[in-house]
Design a protein around this motif. Sequence first.
Motif, PDB file in Angstrom:
ATOM      1  N   SER A   1     -17.669   1.909 -44.396  1.00 24.07           N
ATOM      2  CA  SER A   1     -17.430   2.479 -43.072  1.00 24.07           C
ATOM      3  C   SER A   1     -16.459   3.654 -43.154  1.00 24.07           C
ATOM      4  N   ARG A   2     -15.426   3.490 -43.962  1.00 23.75           N
ATOM      5  CA  ARG A   2     -14.447   4.558 -44.154  1.00 23.75           C
ATOM      6  C   ARG A   2     -15.087   5.752 -44.842  1.00 23.75           C
ATOM      7  N   MET A   3     -15.938   5.490 -45.843  1.00 26.95           N
ATOM      8  CA  MET A   3     -16.630   6.563 -46.542  1.00 26.95           C
ATOM      9  C   MET A   3     -17.542   7.325 -45.589  1.00 26.95           C
ATOM     10  N   LEU A   4     -18.256   6.602 -44.731  1.00 30.86           N
ATOM     11  CA  LEU A   4     -19.144   7.238 -43.762  1.00 30.86           C
ATOM     12  C   LEU A   4     -18.357   8.162 -42.838  1.00 30.86           C
ATOM     13  N   GLU A   5     -17.203   7.698 -42.387  1.00 34.93           N
ATOM     14  CA  GLU A   5     -16.357   8.507 -41.510  1.00 34.93           C
ATOM     15  C   GLU A   5     -15.880   9.775 -42.221  1.00 34.93           C
ATOM     16  N   MET A   6     -15.528   9.651 -43.495  1.00 37.11           N
ATOM     17  CA  MET A   6     -15.044  10.801 -44.251  1.00 37.11           C
ATOM     18  C   MET A   6     -16.158  11.829 -44.464  1.00 37.11           C
ATOM     19  N   ILE A   7     -17.360  11.358 -44.726  1.00 37.40           N
ATOM     20  CA  ILE A   7     -18.468  12.293 -44.942  1.00 37.40           C
ATOM     21  C   ILE A   7     -18.818  13.018 -43.647  1.00 37.40           C
ATOM     22  N   TYR A   8     -18.770  12.296 -42.530  1.00 35.74           N
ATOM     23  CA  TYR A   8     -18.985  12.960 -41.245  1.00 35.74           C
ATOM     24  C   TYR A   8     -17.927  14.041 -41.022  1.00 35.74           C
ATOM     25  N   THR A   9     -16.689  13.728 -41.393  1.00 38.16           N
ATOM     26  CA  THR A   9     -15.609  14.709 -41.245  1.00 38.16           C
ATOM     27  C   THR A   9     -15.845  15.928 -42.132  1.00 38.16           C
ATOM     28  N   ILE A  10     -16.347  15.685 -43.354  1.00 33.72           N
ATOM     29  CA  ILE A  10     -16.657  16.800 -44.265  1.00 33.72           C
ATOM     30  C   ILE A  10     -17.732  17.685 -43.649  1.00 33.72           C
ATOM     31  N   GLN A  11     -18.756  17.062 -43.044  1.00 32.35           N
ATOM     32  CA  GLN A  11     -19.805  17.839 -42.400  1.00 32.35           C
ATOM     33  C   GLN A  11     -19.223  18.792 -41.358  1.00 32.35           C
ATOM     34  N   VAL A  12     -18.327  18.262 -40.545  1.00 30.21           N
ATOM     35  CA  VAL A  12     -17.724  19.071 -39.487  1.00 30.21           C
ATOM     36  C   VAL A  12     -16.927  20.225 -40.085  1.00 30.21           C
ATOM     37  N   ARG A  13     -16.152  19.935 -41.129  1.00 28.40           N
ATOM     38  CA  ARG A  13     -15.330  20.979 -41.755  1.00 28.40           C
ATOM     39  C   ARG A  13     -16.188  22.050 -42.423  1.00 28.40           C
TER      40      ARG A  13
END
Length: 285
Positions: free
Chosen positions: A185-197
């Motif tokens: 779940s934490r990894m999924l959140e981080m990848i979504y954040t990378i997408q935004v950045r």
Amino acid sequence: VSSSNRYGPPPSINDQSQTSSMEDELSEEAIKIQRKEEEREEKEAARLDQEFRQLLQQIMGAAKPEHIPGMLTRNLDLLLDLQQFPKVLYRIVEQAKEHEEQEVLDAVELVLSFWENFVDQAQVIDRHHKDLVGEIINKMLGKDEAALDQYFHDNKNKLTPGFLRHLEGECERIANAPKMTKESSRMLEMIYTIQVRVLEELGKDIGEGALVLGQLLGYDNEEERILVLEGGLRVRGYEFARHMRELTQEALEGFQTVQNVDEELVQRVSQIDGIIGEYLKSFSP
């Protein structure tokens, strides 16, 4: 002590008959399911056989050899599906051998060579993208926002559409896992954040709002589309949301003046517009 006292009375004839009947029904249902699956596979194999033969005809009829890679690239989905039905390719090759159709065999060999090179290249690109994700996550864990900003700026040439597709694939893979752990779940959140950045960095050149909106509309998965949008709103804040709302409102107004607009496109823009509207309401006094 008799066995009947220890274990209860033996099952009656009626009980045995009911059990047998249930087993027969389950067996019949399993057979029906198997037959449906076999029918589905036969239809899919027939479709692939027809489409691959058409592709081979296009290759053999190509006016120039340099046109062939483009033909194959446009049919990557077909080639990928064929990997699940090797008998289709085997049958085509055997028939070509039987009728001494050397041109067909040469075309098949060309396709196989192209696919082998494509897979090798895709594996290299996949490793590159995974390494890039790892580097970004390490920067994020350092909690140095300035260093992270500098990293994105210095590596902007690596932030390609292919990398964004890789991120989308990783999100889908994690989200569809049988079990979601705290770590995944934490990894999924981080990848979504990378997408935004990544979108934020790319958007500095062509208009961030327009770029993000275009990327969001490309998501076929509604859940992913909403998660990325909400992540972008959290990261960028009110001014970004206001600009995005102007774009969605302008698009929706434009749709009203155009005939035969894609209904799916209108629905996606309307959904994005509604979510942004709700976000902006949270700033209202």
